[in-house]
Design an enzyme around this catalytic site. Structure first.
Site, PDB file in Angstrom:
ATOM      1  CB  CYS A 102       0.056   3.738   5.290  1.00  0.00           C
ATOM      2  SG  CYS A 102      -0.114   2.379   7.192  1.00  0.00           S
ATOM      3  CG  HIS A 115       3.476   1.254   2.879  1.00  0.00           C
ATOM      4  ND1 HIS A 115       4.034   1.949   3.322  1.00  0.00           N
ATOM      5  CD2 HIS A 115       3.280   0.356   3.683  1.00  0.00           C
ATOM      6  CE1 HIS A 115       3.810   2.037   4.338  1.00  0.00           C
ATOM      7  NE2 HIS A 115       3.510   1.193   5.198  1.00  0.00           N
ATOM      8  CD  GLU A 119       5.554   3.389  -0.306  1.00  0.00           C
ATOM      9  OE1 GLU A 119       5.535   3.581   1.361  1.00  0.00           O
ATOM     10  OE2 GLU A 119       4.519   3.786  -0.183  1.00  0.00           O
TER      11      GLU A 119
END
Length: 542
Positions: free
Chosen positions: A380, A514, A516
Protein backbone atom coordinates in the site's frame (compact mmCIF):
# COMPACT_ATOMS: atom_id res chain seq x y z
CA UNK A 1 -30.90 -24.77 13.54
CA UNK A 2 -28.03 -22.47 14.50
CA UNK A 3 -26.78 -22.60 18.07
CA UNK A 4 -25.27 -19.46 19.59
CA UNK A 5 -22.21 -19.29 21.83
CA UNK A 6 -21.67 -15.91 23.49
CA UNK A 7 -18.15 -15.09 24.70
CA UNK A 8 -17.71 -12.32 27.29
CA UNK A 9 -14.67 -11.18 29.26
CA UNK A 10 -14.02 -9.93 32.76
CA UNK A 11 -11.41 -8.64 35.22
CA UNK A 12 -9.17 -6.98 32.59
CA UNK A 13 -9.11 -6.53 28.83
CA UNK A 14 -6.79 -8.34 26.39
CA UNK A 15 -7.41 -11.78 27.89
CA UNK A 16 -7.77 -13.40 24.48
CA UNK A 17 -11.53 -13.56 23.85
CA UNK A 18 -10.90 -13.23 20.14
CA UNK A 19 -8.40 -16.07 20.07
CA UNK A 20 -10.67 -18.19 22.28
CA UNK A 21 -13.54 -17.63 19.84
CA UNK A 22 -11.35 -18.41 16.83
CA UNK A 23 -9.90 -21.52 18.51
CA UNK A 24 -13.33 -22.86 19.45
CA UNK A 25 -14.52 -22.22 15.91
CA UNK A 26 -11.56 -24.22 14.59
CA UNK A 27 -12.25 -27.08 17.02
CA UNK A 28 -15.91 -27.26 16.03
CA UNK A 29 -14.87 -27.23 12.37
CA UNK A 30 -12.48 -30.10 13.05
CA UNK A 31 -15.51 -32.03 14.32
CA UNK A 32 -17.35 -31.42 11.07
CA UNK A 33 -19.55 -28.47 12.04
CA UNK A 34 -20.11 -25.30 10.05
CA UNK A 35 -19.39 -22.11 11.99
CA UNK A 36 -19.65 -18.34 11.75
CA UNK A 37 -17.98 -15.88 14.10
CA UNK A 38 -19.12 -12.37 15.00
CA UNK A 39 -17.89 -9.45 17.09
CA UNK A 40 -19.89 -6.85 19.02
CA UNK A 41 -17.80 -3.73 19.71
CA UNK A 42 -19.11 -1.35 22.38
CA UNK A 43 -17.41 1.86 21.24
CA UNK A 44 -19.44 4.74 19.77
CA UNK A 45 -17.45 4.98 16.54
CA UNK A 46 -19.47 3.76 13.57
CA UNK A 47 -16.48 1.63 12.57
CA UNK A 48 -12.75 1.68 13.35
CA UNK A 49 -11.87 3.20 9.98
CA UNK A 50 -11.07 6.66 11.32
CA UNK A 51 -9.63 5.53 14.67
CA UNK A 52 -5.94 5.96 15.47
CA UNK A 53 -3.95 2.72 15.14
CA UNK A 54 -2.53 3.54 18.57
CA UNK A 55 -6.07 3.47 19.99
CA UNK A 56 -7.54 0.54 18.11
CA UNK A 57 -4.77 -1.39 16.44
CA UNK A 58 -5.23 -2.83 12.98
CA UNK A 59 -8.33 -2.17 10.90
CA UNK A 60 -9.20 -5.49 9.29
CA UNK A 61 -10.87 -5.15 5.87
CA UNK A 62 -13.28 -7.78 4.56
CA UNK A 63 -13.94 -8.77 0.95
CA UNK A 64 -17.15 -6.73 0.92
CA UNK A 65 -15.33 -3.59 2.07
CA UNK A 66 -16.12 -3.45 5.78
CA UNK A 67 -13.57 -1.84 8.10
CA UNK A 68 -13.68 -4.06 11.17
CA UNK A 69 -11.97 -5.16 14.37
CA UNK A 70 -8.69 -7.05 14.19
CA UNK A 71 -10.31 -10.06 15.90
CA UNK A 72 -12.05 -10.80 12.60
CA UNK A 73 -8.58 -11.48 11.25
CA UNK A 74 -8.12 -14.18 13.90
CA UNK A 75 -11.51 -15.63 12.92
CA UNK A 76 -10.52 -15.90 9.25
CA UNK A 77 -7.02 -17.20 9.88
CA UNK A 78 -8.19 -19.94 12.26
CA UNK A 79 -11.32 -21.09 10.43
CA UNK A 80 -10.82 -20.02 6.82
CA UNK A 81 -14.39 -18.65 6.81
CA UNK A 82 -14.44 -15.24 5.05
CA UNK A 83 -15.81 -12.53 7.31
CA UNK A 84 -18.31 -9.94 6.13
CA UNK A 85 -19.85 -6.58 6.98
CA UNK A 86 -22.54 -8.51 8.85
CA UNK A 87 -19.99 -10.03 11.24
CA UNK A 88 -18.98 -6.86 13.09
CA UNK A 89 -21.16 -4.19 14.68
CA UNK A 90 -20.43 -1.22 16.93
CA UNK A 91 -22.54 0.81 19.32
CA UNK A 92 -22.11 3.72 16.92
CA UNK A 93 -23.58 1.81 14.00
CA UNK A 94 -26.45 0.44 16.08
CA UNK A 95 -27.38 3.92 17.32
CA UNK A 96 -26.99 5.40 13.82
CA UNK A 97 -29.36 2.79 12.39
CA UNK A 98 -31.92 3.25 15.15
CA UNK A 99 -31.84 7.05 14.90
CA UNK A 100 -32.21 6.85 11.11
CA UNK A 101 -35.31 4.67 11.59
CA UNK A 102 -36.72 7.14 14.09
CA UNK A 103 -36.22 10.01 11.64
CA UNK A 104 -38.04 8.04 8.94
CA UNK A 105 -40.93 7.42 11.29
CA UNK A 106 -40.44 3.67 11.38
CA UNK A 107 -41.29 3.56 15.09
CA UNK A 108 -44.67 5.27 14.52
CA UNK A 109 -44.13 7.96 17.11
CA UNK A 110 -42.97 5.66 19.92
CA UNK A 111 -40.48 6.87 22.51
CA UNK A 112 -37.18 5.39 21.31
CA UNK A 113 -35.25 3.81 24.18
CA UNK A 114 -32.26 1.56 24.84
CA UNK A 115 -34.74 -1.17 25.76
CA UNK A 116 -36.32 -2.33 23.51
CA UNK A 117 -35.12 -0.44 20.43
CA UNK A 118 -31.33 -0.61 20.82
CA UNK A 119 -31.38 -4.14 22.22
CA UNK A 120 -33.74 -5.29 19.47
CA UNK A 121 -31.35 -3.89 16.85
CA UNK A 122 -28.47 -5.79 18.46
CA UNK A 123 -30.47 -9.02 18.53
CA UNK A 124 -31.43 -8.54 14.90
CA UNK A 125 -27.76 -8.13 13.98
CA UNK A 126 -26.68 -11.23 15.90
CA UNK A 127 -29.20 -13.43 14.10
CA UNK A 128 -29.04 -11.84 10.64
CA UNK A 129 -27.48 -13.28 7.50
CA UNK A 130 -27.20 -16.84 8.81
CA UNK A 131 -28.07 -19.81 6.61
CA UNK A 132 -26.97 -23.34 7.42
CA UNK A 133 -24.38 -22.65 10.14
CA UNK A 134 -24.39 -25.13 13.02
CA UNK A 135 -22.82 -22.65 15.42
CA UNK A 136 -22.57 -18.86 15.56
CA UNK A 137 -19.91 -17.65 17.99
CA UNK A 138 -20.52 -14.09 19.19
CA UNK A 139 -17.73 -12.25 20.99
CA UNK A 140 -18.73 -9.24 23.10
CA UNK A 141 -15.93 -6.68 23.19
CA UNK A 142 -14.85 -4.85 26.30
CA UNK A 143 -15.00 -6.00 29.89
CA UNK A 144 -18.04 -6.89 31.99
CA UNK A 145 -18.74 -3.89 34.20
CA UNK A 146 -17.96 -1.31 31.52
CA UNK A 147 -20.91 1.03 31.01
CA UNK A 148 -20.50 0.82 27.22
CA UNK A 149 -21.13 -2.93 27.21
CA UNK A 150 -24.47 -2.86 29.04
CA UNK A 151 -26.79 -2.71 25.98
CA UNK A 152 -24.97 -5.67 24.40
CA UNK A 153 -25.07 -7.72 27.59
CA UNK A 154 -28.78 -7.00 27.98
CA UNK A 155 -29.39 -7.99 24.35
CA UNK A 156 -27.60 -11.34 24.67
CA UNK A 157 -29.36 -11.96 27.99
CA UNK A 158 -32.68 -11.55 26.20
CA UNK A 159 -31.50 -13.79 23.38
CA UNK A 160 -30.49 -16.44 25.87
CA UNK A 161 -34.04 -16.50 27.24
CA UNK A 162 -35.67 -16.40 23.81
CA UNK A 163 -33.51 -19.15 22.30
CA UNK A 164 -33.47 -21.35 25.38
CA UNK A 165 -30.67 -23.55 26.76
CA UNK A 166 -30.73 -25.85 23.74
CA UNK A 167 -29.59 -22.99 21.48
CA UNK A 168 -27.67 -20.50 23.67
CA UNK A 169 -24.49 -20.97 25.70
CA UNK A 170 -22.59 -18.32 27.66
CA UNK A 171 -18.80 -18.55 28.03
CA UNK A 172 -16.89 -16.10 30.22
CA UNK A 173 -13.15 -15.42 30.01
CA UNK A 174 -11.49 -14.34 33.26
CA UNK A 175 -8.06 -13.98 34.85
CA UNK A 176 -6.48 -16.15 37.54
CA UNK A 177 -3.46 -14.11 38.63
CA UNK A 178 -0.55 -15.81 40.35
CA UNK A 179 0.67 -13.99 43.46
CA UNK A 180 4.31 -14.95 44.14
CA UNK A 181 4.19 -13.85 47.78
CA UNK A 182 1.27 -16.22 48.41
CA UNK A 183 2.57 -18.89 46.07
CA UNK A 184 -0.86 -19.53 44.57
CA UNK A 185 -3.40 -18.58 41.92
CA UNK A 186 -6.07 -16.22 43.19
CA UNK A 187 -9.72 -16.94 42.34
CA UNK A 188 -11.31 -13.84 43.83
CA UNK A 189 -11.11 -11.71 40.62
CA UNK A 190 -12.93 -14.50 38.76
CA UNK A 191 -15.59 -14.76 41.46
CA UNK A 192 -16.23 -11.01 41.33
CA UNK A 193 -16.29 -11.00 37.53
CA UNK A 194 -18.94 -13.72 37.44
CA UNK A 195 -20.88 -11.85 40.13
CA UNK A 196 -20.81 -8.76 37.89
CA UNK A 197 -22.11 -10.85 34.99
CA UNK A 198 -24.86 -12.29 37.19
CA UNK A 199 -25.91 -8.75 38.10
CA UNK A 200 -27.04 -8.24 34.50
CA UNK A 201 -28.86 -11.56 34.44
CA UNK A 202 -26.32 -13.81 32.71
CA UNK A 203 -25.17 -17.10 34.25
CA UNK A 204 -22.13 -18.43 32.38
CA UNK A 205 -22.04 -22.16 31.74
CA UNK A 206 -18.31 -22.33 30.89
CA UNK A 207 -15.41 -20.37 32.37
CA UNK A 208 -12.12 -19.90 30.53
CA UNK A 209 -9.59 -18.99 33.19
CA UNK A 210 -6.42 -17.34 31.87
CA UNK A 211 -3.43 -18.53 33.89
CA UNK A 212 0.30 -18.89 33.50
CA UNK A 213 0.33 -22.33 35.13
CA UNK A 214 -2.01 -25.33 35.55
CA UNK A 215 -5.01 -24.81 37.82
CA UNK A 216 -5.01 -27.18 40.83
CA UNK A 217 -8.14 -29.30 41.29
CA UNK A 218 -8.94 -27.65 44.62
CA UNK A 219 -8.98 -24.23 42.92
CA UNK A 220 -11.24 -25.59 40.16
CA UNK A 221 -13.66 -26.91 42.79
CA UNK A 222 -13.63 -23.55 44.53
CA UNK A 223 -14.34 -21.64 41.32
CA UNK A 224 -17.11 -24.07 40.36
CA UNK A 225 -18.73 -23.76 43.79
CA UNK A 226 -18.69 -19.97 43.98
CA UNK A 227 -19.57 -19.41 40.31
CA UNK A 228 -22.36 -22.01 40.16
CA UNK A 229 -20.98 -24.09 37.29
CA UNK A 230 -19.74 -27.65 36.86
CA UNK A 231 -16.14 -28.31 37.81
CA UNK A 232 -15.35 -29.78 34.39
CA UNK A 233 -16.62 -26.53 32.83
CA UNK A 234 -13.78 -24.58 34.50
CA UNK A 235 -11.35 -24.57 31.59
CA UNK A 236 -7.70 -23.57 31.98
CA UNK A 237 -6.71 -21.04 29.31
CA UNK A 238 -2.97 -21.51 29.70
CA UNK A 239 -0.26 -19.28 28.27
CA UNK A 240 1.37 -20.87 25.21
CA UNK A 241 4.45 -20.09 23.13
CA UNK A 242 2.55 -19.76 19.83
CA UNK A 243 -1.07 -18.84 19.16
CA UNK A 244 -1.37 -21.87 16.88
CA UNK A 245 -1.11 -24.04 19.99
CA UNK A 246 -4.32 -22.47 21.38
CA UNK A 247 -6.83 -24.82 19.66
CA UNK A 248 -4.80 -27.84 20.75
CA UNK A 249 -4.53 -26.53 24.31
CA UNK A 250 -8.26 -25.80 24.55
CA UNK A 251 -9.09 -29.27 23.26
CA UNK A 252 -6.78 -30.85 25.81
CA UNK A 253 -8.64 -28.89 28.48
CA UNK A 254 -11.99 -30.12 27.14
CA UNK A 255 -13.43 -26.83 25.88
CA UNK A 256 -15.07 -28.23 22.73
CA UNK A 257 -16.25 -31.31 24.63
CA UNK A 258 -18.02 -29.17 27.24
CA UNK A 259 -19.76 -27.16 24.51
CA UNK A 260 -21.16 -30.28 22.86
CA UNK A 261 -22.20 -31.78 26.21
CA UNK A 262 -24.04 -28.60 27.17
CA UNK A 263 -26.10 -28.75 23.98
CA UNK A 264 -26.75 -32.46 24.46
CA UNK A 265 -24.88 -33.31 21.26
CA UNK A 266 -22.83 -36.50 20.82
CA UNK A 267 -19.15 -35.91 21.46
CA UNK A 268 -18.03 -38.75 19.20
CA UNK A 269 -14.36 -39.34 18.48
CA UNK A 270 -11.39 -37.03 18.59
CA UNK A 271 -11.30 -34.05 16.20
CA UNK A 272 -8.59 -34.12 13.56
CA UNK A 273 -6.05 -31.58 14.79
CA UNK A 274 -3.15 -32.95 12.77
CA UNK A 275 -2.74 -29.83 10.67
CA UNK A 276 -2.55 -27.67 13.81
CA UNK A 277 0.05 -30.04 15.24
CA UNK A 278 2.06 -29.76 12.02
CA UNK A 279 1.95 -25.94 12.16
CA UNK A 280 3.06 -25.91 15.80
CA UNK A 281 5.90 -28.32 15.01
CA UNK A 282 7.14 -26.08 12.19
CA UNK A 283 6.99 -23.00 14.43
CA UNK A 284 8.88 -24.72 17.25
CA UNK A 285 11.45 -26.54 15.12
CA UNK A 286 12.49 -24.31 12.21
CA UNK A 287 15.43 -25.21 10.01
CA UNK A 288 16.77 -21.67 9.87
CA UNK A 289 16.10 -18.02 10.64
CA UNK A 290 15.76 -14.82 8.64
CA UNK A 291 15.51 -11.23 9.85
CA UNK A 292 12.96 -8.92 8.28
CA UNK A 293 13.06 -5.18 8.99
CA UNK A 294 9.54 -3.72 9.13
CA UNK A 295 9.93 0.02 8.58
CA UNK A 296 6.66 1.58 9.68
CA UNK A 297 4.93 4.41 11.46
CA UNK A 298 3.06 2.65 14.27
CA UNK A 299 5.77 0.25 15.42
CA UNK A 300 5.31 1.13 19.11
CA UNK A 301 1.98 -0.76 19.01
CA UNK A 302 2.39 -4.03 17.16
CA UNK A 303 -1.38 -4.65 17.13
CA UNK A 304 -1.43 -2.00 14.39
CA UNK A 305 0.25 -4.60 12.16
CA UNK A 306 -1.38 -7.75 13.53
CA UNK A 307 -2.20 -9.42 10.19
CA UNK A 308 1.16 -8.40 8.76
CA UNK A 309 3.08 -10.09 11.54
CA UNK A 310 0.99 -13.23 11.15
CA UNK A 311 1.42 -13.28 7.36
CA UNK A 312 5.20 -13.07 7.72
CA UNK A 313 5.02 -15.96 10.19
CA UNK A 314 2.98 -17.90 7.63
CA UNK A 315 5.69 -17.25 5.04
CA UNK A 316 8.20 -18.64 7.51
CA UNK A 317 6.06 -21.71 8.17
CA UNK A 318 5.82 -22.38 4.43
CA UNK A 319 9.62 -22.21 4.15
CA UNK A 320 10.26 -23.92 7.50
CA UNK A 321 12.22 -20.99 8.94
CA UNK A 322 11.76 -18.67 11.88
CA UNK A 323 11.03 -15.09 10.87
CA UNK A 324 12.59 -12.60 13.27
CA UNK A 325 10.94 -9.20 12.94
CA UNK A 326 12.88 -6.00 13.56
CA UNK A 327 10.24 -3.30 14.03
CA UNK A 328 11.76 0.08 13.13
CA UNK A 329 10.19 3.54 13.34
CA UNK A 330 10.76 5.08 9.89
CA UNK A 331 11.52 8.49 11.40
CA UNK A 332 14.92 7.33 12.65
CA UNK A 333 16.14 7.06 9.06
CA UNK A 334 15.64 10.79 8.59
CA UNK A 335 18.84 11.36 10.60
CA UNK A 336 22.28 10.99 9.02
CA UNK A 337 23.81 7.54 9.13
CA UNK A 338 20.82 5.79 10.70
CA UNK A 339 20.02 3.91 7.49
CA UNK A 340 22.97 1.60 8.19
CA UNK A 341 20.80 -0.10 10.82
CA UNK A 342 19.38 -2.02 7.86
CA UNK A 343 22.72 -3.64 7.10
CA UNK A 344 22.58 -7.34 7.78
CA UNK A 345 18.80 -7.76 7.49
CA UNK A 346 17.56 -10.30 4.97
CA UNK A 347 14.48 -8.41 3.81
CA UNK A 348 12.88 -4.97 4.16
CA UNK A 349 9.12 -4.44 4.32
CA UNK A 350 7.37 -1.07 4.34
CA UNK A 351 3.71 -1.54 5.34
CA UNK A 352 0.61 0.59 4.86
CA UNK A 353 0.03 3.85 6.68
CA UNK A 354 -1.32 7.37 6.45
CA UNK A 355 0.22 10.81 6.88
CA UNK A 356 3.55 12.48 6.25
CA UNK A 357 5.46 11.50 9.39
CA UNK A 358 8.26 9.07 8.59
CA UNK A 359 7.77 9.34 4.83
CA UNK A 360 11.35 10.26 3.95
CA UNK A 361 12.62 7.44 6.16
CA UNK A 362 10.51 4.94 4.24
CA UNK A 363 11.78 6.30 0.93
CA UNK A 364 15.35 5.88 2.18
CA UNK A 365 14.58 2.30 3.21
CA UNK A 366 13.25 1.56 -0.29
CA UNK A 367 16.35 3.13 -1.83
CA UNK A 368 18.66 1.14 0.46
CA UNK A 369 16.93 -2.11 -0.50
CA UNK A 370 17.06 -1.29 -4.21
CA UNK A 371 20.72 -0.27 -4.26
CA UNK A 372 21.94 -3.11 -2.00
CA UNK A 373 19.92 -5.87 -3.68
CA UNK A 374 18.00 -6.66 -0.48
CA UNK A 375 14.50 -8.15 -0.94
CA UNK A 376 11.96 -5.33 -0.66
CA UNK A 377 8.22 -5.67 -0.11
CA UNK A 378 6.15 -2.48 -0.22
CA UNK A 379 2.51 -2.77 0.82
CA UNK A 380 0.00 0.00 0.00
CA UNK A 381 1.87 3.09 1.26
CA UNK A 382 5.07 1.06 0.91
CA UNK A 383 4.44 0.65 -2.81
CA UNK A 384 3.85 4.39 -3.17
CA UNK A 385 7.13 5.14 -1.39
CA UNK A 386 8.98 2.75 -3.72
CA UNK A 387 7.50 4.50 -6.76
CA UNK A 388 8.41 7.94 -5.41
CA UNK A 389 11.95 6.71 -4.71
CA UNK A 390 12.30 5.37 -8.26
CA UNK A 391 10.87 8.57 -9.73
CA UNK A 392 13.39 10.66 -7.82
CA UNK A 393 16.54 8.58 -8.17
CA UNK A 394 16.03 6.62 -11.40
CA UNK A 395 13.85 8.95 -13.47
CA UNK A 396 15.62 12.07 -12.19
CA UNK A 397 12.53 13.94 -10.95
CA UNK A 398 14.03 14.96 -7.60
CA UNK A 399 10.93 16.77 -6.32
CA UNK A 400 8.51 13.91 -6.96
CA UNK A 401 6.13 13.15 -4.13
CA UNK A 402 2.53 12.49 -3.12
CA UNK A 403 -0.30 15.02 -3.04
CA UNK A 404 -1.15 13.55 0.37
CA UNK A 405 1.67 15.74 1.73
CA UNK A 406 1.10 19.01 -0.10
CA UNK A 407 1.67 20.05 -3.71
CA UNK A 408 4.78 18.30 -5.02
CA UNK A 409 5.91 18.80 -8.60
CA UNK A 410 5.35 16.24 -9.90
CA UNK A 411 2.74 14.37 -7.83
CA UNK A 412 3.47 10.80 -8.85
CA UNK A 413 0.93 9.66 -6.23
CA UNK A 414 -2.46 11.38 -6.14
CA UNK A 415 -5.86 11.33 -4.45
CA UNK A 416 -8.52 9.08 -5.90
CA UNK A 417 -11.47 11.46 -6.19
CA UNK A 418 -13.68 9.03 -8.03
CA UNK A 419 -14.21 5.33 -7.58
CA UNK A 420 -16.94 2.79 -7.92
CA UNK A 421 -19.00 1.35 -5.08
CA UNK A 422 -21.41 -1.23 -6.39
CA UNK A 423 -23.02 0.38 -9.44
CA UNK A 424 -22.70 3.95 -8.21
CA UNK A 425 -19.90 6.39 -8.91
CA UNK A 426 -18.91 8.37 -5.83
CA UNK A 427 -16.80 11.46 -5.37
CA UNK A 428 -15.34 12.81 -2.14
CA UNK A 429 -15.45 16.58 -1.78
CA UNK A 430 -12.77 18.49 0.09
CA UNK A 431 -13.78 18.77 3.74
CA UNK A 432 -16.20 15.85 3.45
CA UNK A 433 -16.42 12.87 5.77
CA UNK A 434 -13.36 10.64 5.99
CA UNK A 435 -15.17 7.53 7.24
CA UNK A 436 -15.74 4.94 4.52
CA UNK A 437 -14.34 7.20 1.78
CA UNK A 438 -11.62 4.90 0.53
CA UNK A 439 -11.22 2.16 -2.02
CA UNK A 440 -12.28 -0.65 0.28
CA UNK A 441 -12.67 -4.38 -0.17
CA UNK A 442 -11.78 -6.92 -2.82
CA UNK A 443 -10.93 -5.84 -6.37
CA UNK A 444 -9.71 -7.68 -9.46
CA UNK A 445 -6.17 -7.27 -10.73
CA UNK A 446 -4.68 -8.38 -14.04
CA UNK A 447 -1.10 -9.69 -13.93
CA UNK A 448 1.15 -9.14 -16.92
CA UNK A 449 2.67 -12.25 -18.54
CA UNK A 450 6.37 -12.80 -17.97
CA UNK A 451 6.50 -10.87 -14.70
CA UNK A 452 7.71 -12.10 -11.32
CA UNK A 453 4.26 -11.66 -9.73
CA UNK A 454 2.68 -13.68 -12.53
CA UNK A 455 5.04 -16.53 -11.68
CA UNK A 456 4.43 -16.12 -7.93
CA UNK A 457 0.64 -16.25 -8.21
CA UNK A 458 0.48 -18.70 -11.09
CA UNK A 459 -2.59 -16.89 -12.42
CA UNK A 460 -3.55 -14.14 -14.86
CA UNK A 461 -6.20 -12.55 -12.61
CA UNK A 462 -6.23 -12.21 -8.83
CA UNK A 463 -8.50 -10.64 -6.22
CA UNK A 464 -7.03 -8.71 -3.31
CA UNK A 465 -8.32 -6.41 -0.57
CA UNK A 466 -7.71 -2.68 -0.63
CA UNK A 467 -7.81 0.22 1.83
CA UNK A 468 -6.44 3.46 0.42
CA UNK A 469 -7.32 6.94 -0.86
CA UNK A 470 -4.23 7.54 -2.96
CA UNK A 471 -2.95 5.76 -6.07
CA UNK A 472 0.14 5.88 -8.22
CA UNK A 473 -0.53 8.09 -11.26
CA UNK A 474 -0.73 5.84 -14.32
CA UNK A 475 0.55 8.73 -16.48
CA UNK A 476 4.06 8.11 -15.11
CA UNK A 477 4.09 4.52 -16.31
CA UNK A 478 6.09 5.08 -19.50
CA UNK A 479 8.68 7.26 -17.78
CA UNK A 480 9.20 4.75 -14.95
CA UNK A 481 9.24 1.69 -17.19
CA UNK A 482 11.91 3.42 -19.27
CA UNK A 483 14.21 3.35 -16.23
CA UNK A 484 13.49 -0.27 -15.32
CA UNK A 485 10.37 -0.32 -13.13
CA UNK A 486 7.61 -2.63 -14.41
CA UNK A 487 3.91 -2.03 -13.77
CA UNK A 488 3.18 -5.74 -13.49
CA UNK A 489 -0.36 -5.60 -12.09
CA UNK A 490 -3.18 -3.31 -13.21
CA UNK A 491 -6.89 -2.93 -12.64
CA UNK A 492 -8.88 -4.69 -15.40
CA UNK A 493 -9.46 -1.36 -17.17
CA UNK A 494 -5.72 -0.64 -17.10
CA UNK A 495 -6.18 2.65 -15.22
CA UNK A 496 -5.01 1.82 -11.69
CA UNK A 497 -1.50 0.50 -11.02
CA UNK A 498 -1.80 -2.34 -8.50
CA UNK A 499 1.70 -3.88 -8.56
CA UNK A 500 5.16 -2.65 -9.49
CA UNK A 501 8.37 -4.66 -9.60
CA UNK A 502 12.01 -4.24 -10.52
CA UNK A 503 12.97 -7.13 -12.83
CA UNK A 504 16.73 -6.55 -12.44
CA UNK A 505 16.50 -6.86 -8.64
CA UNK A 506 16.46 -10.22 -6.78
CA UNK A 507 13.06 -9.40 -5.21
CA UNK A 508 11.63 -5.87 -5.33
CA UNK A 509 7.83 -5.74 -5.36
CA UNK A 510 5.27 -3.14 -4.31
CA UNK A 511 1.54 -3.81 -4.13
CA UNK A 512 -1.27 -1.30 -3.63
CA UNK A 513 -3.46 -3.86 -1.85
CA UNK A 514 -3.07 -5.64 1.51
CA UNK A 515 -2.13 -9.29 0.87
CA UNK A 516 -1.63 -9.90 4.60
CA UNK A 517 -5.41 -9.82 5.08
CA UNK A 518 -5.85 -13.04 3.10
CA UNK A 519 -2.93 -15.05 4.47
CA UNK A 520 -3.68 -18.06 6.67
CA UNK A 521 -1.41 -20.56 8.45
CA UNK A 522 -2.66 -23.36 6.20
CA UNK A 523 -2.76 -21.13 3.10
CA UNK A 524 0.20 -18.75 3.32
CA UNK A 525 -0.15 -15.90 0.86
CA UNK A 526 2.08 -16.56 -2.17
CA UNK A 527 3.70 -13.12 -1.96
CA UNK A 528 4.79 -13.69 1.64
CA UNK A 529 5.97 -17.21 0.86
CA UNK A 530 8.05 -15.88 -2.04
CA UNK A 531 9.35 -12.90 -0.04
CA UNK A 532 10.60 -15.12 2.78
CA UNK A 533 12.15 -17.50 0.24
CA UNK A 534 14.02 -14.53 -1.21
CA UNK A 535 15.09 -13.53 2.30
CA UNK A 536 16.50 -17.02 2.82
CA UNK A 537 18.58 -16.60 -0.34
CA UNK A 538 19.73 -13.19 0.93
CA UNK A 539 20.74 -14.72 4.28
CA UNK A 540 23.22 -16.92 2.44
CA UNK A 541 24.88 -13.83 0.95
CA UNK A 542 25.22 -11.75 4.12
Amino acid sequence: MTRFIFITGGVVSSLGKGLASAALGALLQARGFKVRLRKLDPYLNVDPGTMSPYQHGEVYVTDDGAETDLDLGHYERFTGVPTRQSDNITTGRIYSNVIAKERRGDYLGATVQVIPHITDAIKEFVQADLTDEDFCLVEVGGTVGDIESLPFLEAIRQLGNELGPDRALFTHVTLLPYIPAAGELKTKPTQHSVKELLSVGIQPQILLCRADRPIPDNERRKIALFCNIKQEAVIAALDVDTIYQVPISYHEQGFDTQVLKFFGMPVGGEPDLSRWQEIVSRVRHPEGEVTIAVVGKYTSLLDAYKSLGEALTHGGIANNVKVKLDWIDAEIFETDGAIHRLEGVHGILVPGGFGERGTEGKIKAAQFARERGIPYFGICFGMQMAVIEATRHLAGLENAGSSEFGHPDPAVVGLMTEWSRGNQLEKRAAGGDLGGTMRLGSYDCHLLPGTKVRDIYGADFIQERHRHRYEVNINFRDKLEAVGLTFSGLSPDGVLPEIVELPTHPWYIGVQFHPELKSKPFEPHPLFTSFIRAAIEQSRLV
